[in-house]
Structure formats: C-alpha cells, structure tokens
Design an enzyme around this catalytic site. Sequence first.
Site, PDB file in Angstrom:
ATOM      1  N   HIS A   1      70.103  27.300 113.438  1.00 37.09           N
ATOM      2  CA  HIS A   1      69.466  26.272 112.608  1.00 37.09           C
ATOM      3  C   HIS A   1      68.144  25.812 113.214  1.00 37.09           C
ATOM      4  CE1 HIS A   1      73.717  26.061 111.451  1.00 37.09           C
ATOM      5  NE2 HIS A   1      73.352  25.412 110.342  1.00 37.09           N
TER       6      HIS A   1
ATOM      7  N   GLU B   1      72.049  31.773  98.978  1.00 36.99           N
ATOM      8  CA  GLU B   1      70.587  31.903  99.040  1.00 36.99           C
ATOM      9  C   GLU B   1      70.110  33.121  98.261  1.00 36.99           C
ATOM     10  OE1 GLU B   1      72.425  30.895 101.569  1.00 36.99           O
ATOM     11  OE2 GLU B   1      71.549  28.943 101.944  1.00 36.99           O
TER      12      GLU B   1
END
Lengths: 411, 340
Positions: free
Chosen positions: B140, B71
């Site tokens: 998540h 990321e």
Amino acid sequence: MPVEVILPKVDMDMETGTIEAWHVKEGDLVRQGDTIFEIGTNKAVMEVEAPASGAIRNIMTETGVPISVGTPVAWIYLDGEAGNKPPEPAATAAPVAAVASRPRTSALAATEAPAFATASGLRATPLARRIARQHALDLGTVAGTGPRGRIGEIDVRRHLDQRSRCAPAEQARSAPTPIASTSEGRLQPFSAIRRIVASRLSQSMSTAPHFYLTSEIEMSAARDLLGRLAARHERIGAPKPSITVLIARIAARVLRDHPVINASAEGEATRFHERINIGIAMERDGDLVVPVLRDAGSMDMPAMTREFARLRDGMARRTLTPAELGGGTFTISNLGMYGVDSFTAIINPPQGAILAVGRTVDKPVGRDSQIVLRPMANFTLSSDHRIVDGVAAARFMADLREALESPEVLL
Amino acid sequence: MPSDTLEAPAAIRELSYAEAAREALAQAMEADERVFLFGEDVGVYGGAFGVSGDLVHRFGTDRVIDTPISELGIAGAAVGAAITGMRPVLEIQFSDFVTLAMEQIVNQAAKIRFMFGGKASVPMVVRLPGGSGTGAAAQHSQSLEAWFAHVPGLKVLQPSTPYDAKGMLLAAIDDPNPVLIFEHKLLYKTKGHVPAEAYRVPIGQAAIRREGADITIVGSSIMALKAQAAAERLAAEGISAEVIDLRSIRPIDFTTIAESVRKTHRLLVVYEGVKTMGIGAEISAMIAESEVFDFLDAPIIRLGGADAPIPYNPVLEKAAVPQEDDIVAAATNLVRRGEA
C-alpha cells in the site's frame, strides 16, 4: 567504472594499517588474485590481492604511513575503460610536464603517475573540456582538484586566470623540461600561499629592475639599546623586544626622511605613501608570509613590540586577515638568526624596496687606528630602479647606518 | 505557466490538497454532464482519503458510483464509457492495486486511439493515491508512476501543491486521452492557495519552485517539497540550489531541466520510486545525450527509493526513500566536489 582497491581489514581489531610495499607500479596490468601490495598491521605483514583484472592506476604511494581501513589506495581500470591502456611510448615525452603539474588533491588521491596523462586518460568534466577547447588549452597542463584528481570548471578557470595574469611566466613554464620527464622525486603541488608568492615574485623580478646596496653596520649601540629596552619593557609589561623589531622601528623612522624609498611605481608615476607600513617576512610551515606593521612610522617600541607579537601569534594560528597581510610599503627580511651573513631579497611588489638583514657577528674593524672587535651586520637594500636611483638609495643607507649606530638620536 | 508566476490574489484562499481535487471534480461535473466518478468507496464513504467527500450528495449516485472491489472491472467499464463519449474519472483506492487494472490501462486505454487510426479515443482520468510514509507496508506504499511513463499513449502527472492538484485534474479531464494522476497520500492534508475559479495547469510543464545558480534539483510530488526544504538549508550553507517540480512525468518538460542544468552545471534528481530503472535514469540519460552534456561539471546524481519493498517498520520505511537530509547531503557533496 574502475574498481576501487581499498585498504582491507585483515585483523579483527584493526582500524588502520600501513602499506609496506607495492608489488605493482602505476599502469601495470594485473589479474584478479595477483598480489598487489603488502599491508602491515600492528601484528603482521600480509599480502593483498587484486580484486579485479585490469590496469592499476592512481596508486597511493605513501608507504609506512597509517591509513584508515576502507581508504581507497588504488583503482583498477577494467579492459576497455579510459586509462586502461598503457600510454604509447612516443606519447610519454610531451605531456609529461603536464602531469608534473597535476597535484594530489588529498593523500587519498595521491598519484605520481606521469604515464597516466594521455589525453584520453585525463579525468575532466564535460564543462572543463568544453572551456579548454574554447581557449585552446591543453588539459594536461591543468591541475585537477576534484575527486580522484578530476579537472572541473573551477580548475580550468583558475588556470586560465593565472595564465592571463602572468603570461610571461607561463611561456617559460610551458617549455618541456627534461628533468620533469623522469618520475623521480616527490612532486608536491603549490599551496595556495606558494602559488601567490611564486606569481608575485616572478612578476617583481620581471618588471622591477633590481639593484642592491650593501652596508656593513656596527651593532654595538643597537645591542645596548635592545638590552635597555628589554629591561624597560619588562617593567611596563610589554613583550621582550627583538632585534628585528628594533630594526623595523629605526628603519621606519629613517624612511620618514626618504619618501622615495617608501614609494611604489605605478604605471609611469611614483606613488609616495603617506604611511609607513613595514612588512616583516616570516615563515610558517614552509610558506613565506609577510604580516604588516601598520603605521610603523608613528609607533613607539612597546607598541610595535606588542603589535609584532600579535601578528606573529595570529600568523601561527592562521587568524590573520588579508588586510593584515597586505598594504605594506616597505619590507624587512631578517635571516641573521640562521647565520646568514648577507643576502639580496626580491622586492615585494608593488613596494619600491626591501631590506635584507644578515647576522650580527664580532669582526675586527679599525677604530682610532686600532684593530678592535665590534659586532657587525650586513644590511642589503634591494631597490626598484624605476623609481629609486643609486644615490637616493645610498643616502637612505647612510642615514640607516647613522641611526643604527646611534639610535638614541632618533628614538 | 508555472503556478507561482500568477499574480497573487487580494485574499489568499486556502484549501487542502484533497479539497482542491474535490473542487476540481465538482466544477468539472457542473460544467459537463459527461463527467462522472467511479471507484471503491467514492460514494457515501467519501473516498478512502476523503477526496470525493460529499460529492455523492451533490451529484447523486448516478454520477458518483461506488463500484465492486474489482479494479479490472472498473477500469474496463471506464474505458468502455470513455470510448462511447463519457468522461469517467476513476479512483484506484491505493495506487498499488492498479496492477489488477493493467490490462485495461496499458493494453486498451493507451492503444485504442492508435489502433483505430484516431477514430476512437479514451478520455479517461485515473486518480491513484500513492507513496509511502503512512505505515501501510509494501502493498500500500509504492510509487509506480515510472511504470506508466514507459507506455506511449498515457499521460502521467504528479501534482505537489493544492493549486496544481486542482488545476492539473481539470486539465486532465479536458484531455481527450487517458491521463493518470498520482496523488501522494502524505500531501492530501497539506494546504495552499487555490483560486475559486476553474483554472487549468497545462500538462507537460514543470515549475521552477526556486531559482538557483549552483545545482539543479529535480523532483516531483512530495520530493519537490522536500527538495525545496533542502534548498532552504543549502542556502544557509551558501549553496544556491534551483528546484524544479516536474509536475508531469509524461510528457516531461525536458526544456526546463536542460536550461537549468546549462546554467548550474550540476544535476541531482530526486524521486520516491525505486531508483533502479526509474525516472531519474530517464532524466539523467536525456541530459547526458543532449548538448547540455558539455555543460556538466559533475556526474549526474540520482536519489531514489531503495531497491526493496517498502518496509512496515516506520524507521525503515523512512530510510527506504530519500529524505530532506539525504538531499542536503547529496547536493552539498556535488557542489563541494566530494567523492561522487
């Protein structure tokens, strides 16, 4: 935030407890760990300590009553919080009346804390404060019905409404009364019904000039008739008639010939009512309630007895609609069963008259040059002199006496 | 302009939230060749939640780029591309992973325009699937929008309907500065009317989803939908709730909220992110500081996520964020003046 003081669980299987005694009073400064009250369970009495240091407020004053575990019984305002400082001595005198009108919203928020009503200690929403400012209203005179007695918009609006509706009464009330400046006695806020009763009756006394006529009436014939009616009602399956219903029945019949007694003052006019709707004053849980026998002028005794029973039942079960409690044109209040000899009643506005009935008691009276005992009762008519003159009321009373003394003629 | 004030089309064209976002991407890429997609599995796989779908076949691998699992790397590349004049749209597979890209988003993307006196700008869009409700556990399932709303230089959006998913994404791609769009995972399959043309929903405008008189309920993303469902139930109980869908967290449409509270006198803020130090705190404070304070007739109430990582257990997961029942209960309590 103030710290909540709850009724603690001090015993394994404890669901409720009672406050046996408070060791502190409203406004006292306490230190964490100080004993503030004694709690009673079904086994023992134990001491409860303050969970924080500060000023104790909103003490739930009922002692000896079972309270659920976890119920807030007081609040501790920490240092610097509004309401923490005890009121200045000078400030206590004036705003007291204010406090006197603050009701408890529930048993939980119960407070008898006059000292709490300094301007800064009031609990009110910003909107309530804003509206109060606009109307130059002292919030101390407003009863808060929100959580912990918080004053909200609805409370202020209600107060302003009331103020505009009964302005004269308000003036009288706003004068500080020395009696209210003590914190003695129990302060019970008006119920909704009591508020209405208070406002309507004050209005009646201040707008309708009352005068009173009393007649002592012999009840022998009415009693006899009541006995015969009872037998007849039993045969036809109607409820047992009461003296109140019989008086209502006879009064309704007599009112037919006296339209000015079955009338209301309306501005500068008299409203003569077509129907005769007789309100019967009753008591429910300490409140005055007046259900109405509608169109009583055209009802026979069994019908009226049934309707009366239905209204009384509906009142007890609180199922009566506002329509069944309004629209009366004449009212009867009978306190005879409480041993009252005679009394004067306040007219139920906008009606023009009310009949107060005392007890029936055997009295020596003169009949055919003899002193004999006869059942006698006092009937007092209160009339609104704006529409009813003395002679008109006296004629009604004369006809009422005649009807009660020989009811068969009319019925 | 709130979406619901547009005139209804002759025929309702229904798309899912994911399809609506994809349509926005396709239309932007057709109209402007500087627009390209960047992210993990956005190519042949079509995106973890199916948003990019077949775009790789329509626009090729030069414009729909599958990246390595880094990321920080892809966010840095996107910032660089944006500075040089490209219009990157970056997908962070789960918004939780954005922690790894914080340096590029917060310290670079948000600051560059200011530090270079406006001579450089970063027109990048970051799409972040967020929220709980899928049983994906603590790493998540987060709702991190408030973190970014704290950073000057970033714009943060939370569309709740397919209509807004498309219109706000197109507006974000047009924007010359970095924009983050948090898309709730549970919304991707919801359907709604989406016009075919490329329209824009202005950034920074809340939508009044339902008008009411007794209480204002402010929410965004899925909480706006829950608030609307709760408002239906409240109406049946005689409580008239006004529901405001924020749509944009930063800039926030304070005017719409303030006007509503001035009318209803009560405010309930509902958000999925952790309650403490969250969006609700900001909105509450804005109202309390403003002149609308004088119109409050009850304390402002926040309903936010629990102060806990989102649990894996589905029962606990549900309990950790506000549900419709909670909104109904809180609003009822506020309006009926229960102990607040």
